[in-house]
Design an enzyme around this catalytic site. Structure first.
Site, PDB file in Angstrom:
ATOM      1  N   LYS A   1       1.006  -0.901   0.087  1.00 19.12           N
ATOM      2  CA  LYS A   1      -0.214  -0.085   0.293  1.00 19.12           C
ATOM      3  C   LYS A   1       0.806   0.523   0.061  1.00 19.12           C
ATOM      4  O   LYS A   1       2.038   1.074   0.987  1.00 19.12           O
ATOM      5  CB  LYS A   1      -0.873   0.279   1.217  1.00 19.12           C
ATOM      6  CG  LYS A   1      -2.025   1.405   1.060  1.00 19.12           C
ATOM      7  CD  LYS A   1      -2.647   1.011   2.456  1.00 19.12           C
ATOM      8  CE  LYS A   1      -1.416   2.170   3.972  1.00 19.12           C
ATOM      9  NZ  LYS A   1      -1.919   2.150   5.107  1.00 19.12           N
TER      10      LYS A   1
ATOM     11  N   GLY B   1     -10.898   3.131   3.708  1.00 17.89           N
ATOM     12  CA  GLY B   1     -10.772   3.461   2.403  1.00 17.89           C
ATOM     13  C   GLY B   1      -9.765   2.342   1.677  1.00 17.89           C
ATOM     14  O   GLY B   1      -9.460   1.101   1.121  1.00 17.89           O
TER      15      GLY B   1
END
Length: 374
Positions: free
Chosen positions: A254, A287
């Site tokens: 990420k 998110g």
């Protein structure tokens, strides 16, 4: 013209503050009553465990040098902890003036007492941090023997280093504030980074919600399970969880492009045909877990579950979880859910009151807390 003050009295026999009308105030405006939370019932344990808890409760209930007080951030959790230990919540009085200024008063003697003050610094973060500091100052000035801050959720923990020029390290700042206000010891749950313990110049007991979460997923007995860390920073936490569950581990690469904005880049590990469990410590805008779930399903995962220790759930988080392809989102009750979140069927809350209660007992009795990691 002077106005009367409205005082919120928190007593051990009431689940919500009672409103009283004292004498004429100093003219600073009409105070607002401290926010209430809806209490949740404590889980009961059968058989020998129940007998053990009964014995524990009886011992602490007779100890006059042991008291638990609660801030307003998550009083239902404090009531669960006190029910587990068989002790009442300490009596106190909270008062807010119309400008937001807080007045706090203890309504019972704490001289020489081993005091545990339970207050997560969740939303509204600044108000709850300030409330915690004021409560500790009152305890210190009332000559409490030892003050242990029990903060199930430690706010400002995400700013734990200088990752860009000219920024503050707020997790260190809050640690200094707590110590200066009078904390002699801290009990924290699932810190965002373990090194935050080193920011304190007092003893810190750092516990994890994973034993409660592991027990829940063991009972679910999900087939072909793989535990997934949504970022590199959470690998150690996910590895511990995967080892306890005796299942494989996968990692998602990420990259954070801005605050509360992430982009999932790649899945490291084989998740095809597997049931995936995303494990995170804090879920804020959701998110990350939603994008991670999409990436896992795109890579061939059959189903995706998610769990987190701290359900901050700010901004669009609740809507994102409701619309996501996540089967179930499991959280602990370190932070109370708002009414909108309680209506989402995907969100399930597990109580860590027993974990906190056993830790408090061990600290007070000066025994080891290492068994709570299992």
């Amino acid at each position: 013209m002077n106005q009367k003050d409205t005082t919120a009295v928190l007593s051990p026999n009431s689940q919500a503050p009672e409103t009283t009308q004292p004498s004429e105030g100093s003219g600073q405006g009409q105070p607002k009553q401290a926010a209430d939370s809806v209490p949740t019932p404590a889980a009961s344990a059968p058989g020998a465990k129940a007998a053990s808890e009964k014995k524990r409760s009886s011992r602490l209930s007779e100890d006059k040098r042991f008291k638990i007080f609660s801030g307003s951030a998550n009083r239902p959790l404090t009531e669960e902890v006190c029910k587990f230990l068989g002790v009442p919540v300490g009596e106190m009085k909270l008062q807010r003036f119309s400008d937001g200024e807080l007045h706090f008063q203890l309504l019972e003697n704490v001289r020489g007492v081993d005091v545990f003050l339970i207050q997560p610094t969740c939303h509204p973060v600044d108000a709850n941090v300030m409330e915690l500091l004021i409560m500790m100052d009152a305890l210190k000035r009332a000559s409490a023997g030892r003050i242990t801050v029990v903060s199930p959720y430690y706010g400002y923990a995400r700013q734990d280093r200088k990752d860009r020029p000219r920024v503050a390290i707020t997790s260190k700042l809050v640690a200094d504030l707590l110590t200066t206000a009078g904390a002699n010891r801290a009990l924290l749950i699932d810190l965002h980074a373990a090194q935050i313990q080193g920011f304190f110049n007092i003893p810190v007991d750092h516990l994890f919600a994973s034993p409660v979460l592991v027990g829940y997923f063991r009972d679910l007995n999900l087939p072909n399970l793989t535990v997934v860390s949504p970022d590199a920073g959470g690998v150690e936490r996910a590895r511990f969880f995967a080892k306890k569950m005796e299942v494989p581990l996968a990692i998602v690469d990420k990259r954070r492009t801005d605050m509360n904005v992430t982009e999932v880049m790649n899945v490291i590990g084989d998740v095809r045909g597997r049931t995936c469990l995303i494990l995170d410590d804090i879920v804020d805008t959701a998110g990350t877990i939603v994008k991670t779930a999409d990436a896992l399903l795109d890579q061939g995962a059959l189903k995706v579950y998610a769990c987190a220790s701290h359900a901050v759930l700010s901004g669009p988080a609740i809507q994102r979880i409701r619309d996501s392809r996540i089967e179930q989102f499991i959280v602990s009750n370190t932070i109370p859910l708002n009414e909108e979140a309680k209506q989402v069927e995907k969100i399930k809350v597990l109580s860590i009151a027993g974990l906190i209660g056993r830790a408090i007992e061990s600290i007070h009795m000066e025994t080891s807390v290492s068994t709570l990691f299992n």
